[in-house]
Design a protein around this motif. Structure first.
Motif, PDB file in Angstrom:
ATOM      1  N   ALA A  89      33.015 -10.925  24.568  1.00 46.40           N
ATOM      2  CA  ALA A  89      33.612 -12.230  24.299  1.00 46.40           C
ATOM      3  C   ALA A  89      32.882 -12.894  23.131  1.00 46.40           C
ATOM      4  CB  ALA A  89      33.534 -13.108  25.543  1.00 46.40           C
ATOM      5  N   ARG A 147      37.918 -16.920  26.354  1.00 50.73           N
ATOM      6  CA  ARG A 147      36.584 -17.500  26.220  1.00 50.73           C
ATOM      7  C   ARG A 147      36.213 -18.184  27.524  1.00 50.73           C
ATOM      8  NH1 ARG A 147      35.047 -19.018  20.593  1.00 50.73           N
ATOM      9  NH2 ARG A 147      36.477 -17.881  19.271  1.00 50.73           N
ATOM     10  N   ASP A 201      31.835 -15.870  22.934  1.00 51.66           N
ATOM     11  CA  ASP A 201      30.891 -16.894  23.369  1.00 51.66           C
ATOM     12  C   ASP A 201      29.989 -16.325  24.463  1.00 51.66           C
ATOM     13  OD1 ASP A 201      32.838 -16.744  25.349  1.00 51.66           O
ATOM     14  OD2 ASP A 201      33.153 -18.893  25.494  1.00 51.66           O
TER      15      ASP A 201
END
Length: 104
Positions: free
Chosen positions: A43, A92, A45
């Motif tokens: 991902a 996210r 983040d």
């Protein structure tokens, strides 16, 4: 994990939504590449609620930051995955990030 990010310092707080993992496998099967390729699928983040720059300062104080980091920027370079498979994760942990805010 979110209250104590220390145990996840060794994996750099990386994570991947299950839907994105399945989509990455589909992309790999359809990519038409030949041979073997090592790439990261993660991902964009981190899994932590602490900003990335603060995590690095606290848990990896000798790490050299060579590019601006958004507030919760993931630390895995997934550009090869995007280039070879045309895949970038769609999910996210949070709905918004601090954009390209430099937190170094």
């Amino acid at each position: 994990m979110h209250t104590d990010p220390g145990p996840h310092a060794s994996d750099l707080w990386g994570w991947l939504d299950t839907r994105d993992a399945a989509a990455a496998v589909r992309a790999a099967l359809a990519a038409g590449t030949h041979g073997s390729h090592v790439l990261y699928v993660a991902a964009p983040d981190t899994s932590s609620d602490i900003p990335t720059a603060e995590l690095l300062t606290r848990y990896h104080p000798t790490a050299e930051v060579t590019a601006p980091l958004s507030r919760f920027a993931g630390l895995y370079d997934t550009s090869r995955c995007a280039r070879l498979l045309g895949f970038s994760p769609a999910h996210r942990r949070r709905t918004a990030d601090a954009g390209t805010e430099d937190t170094r």
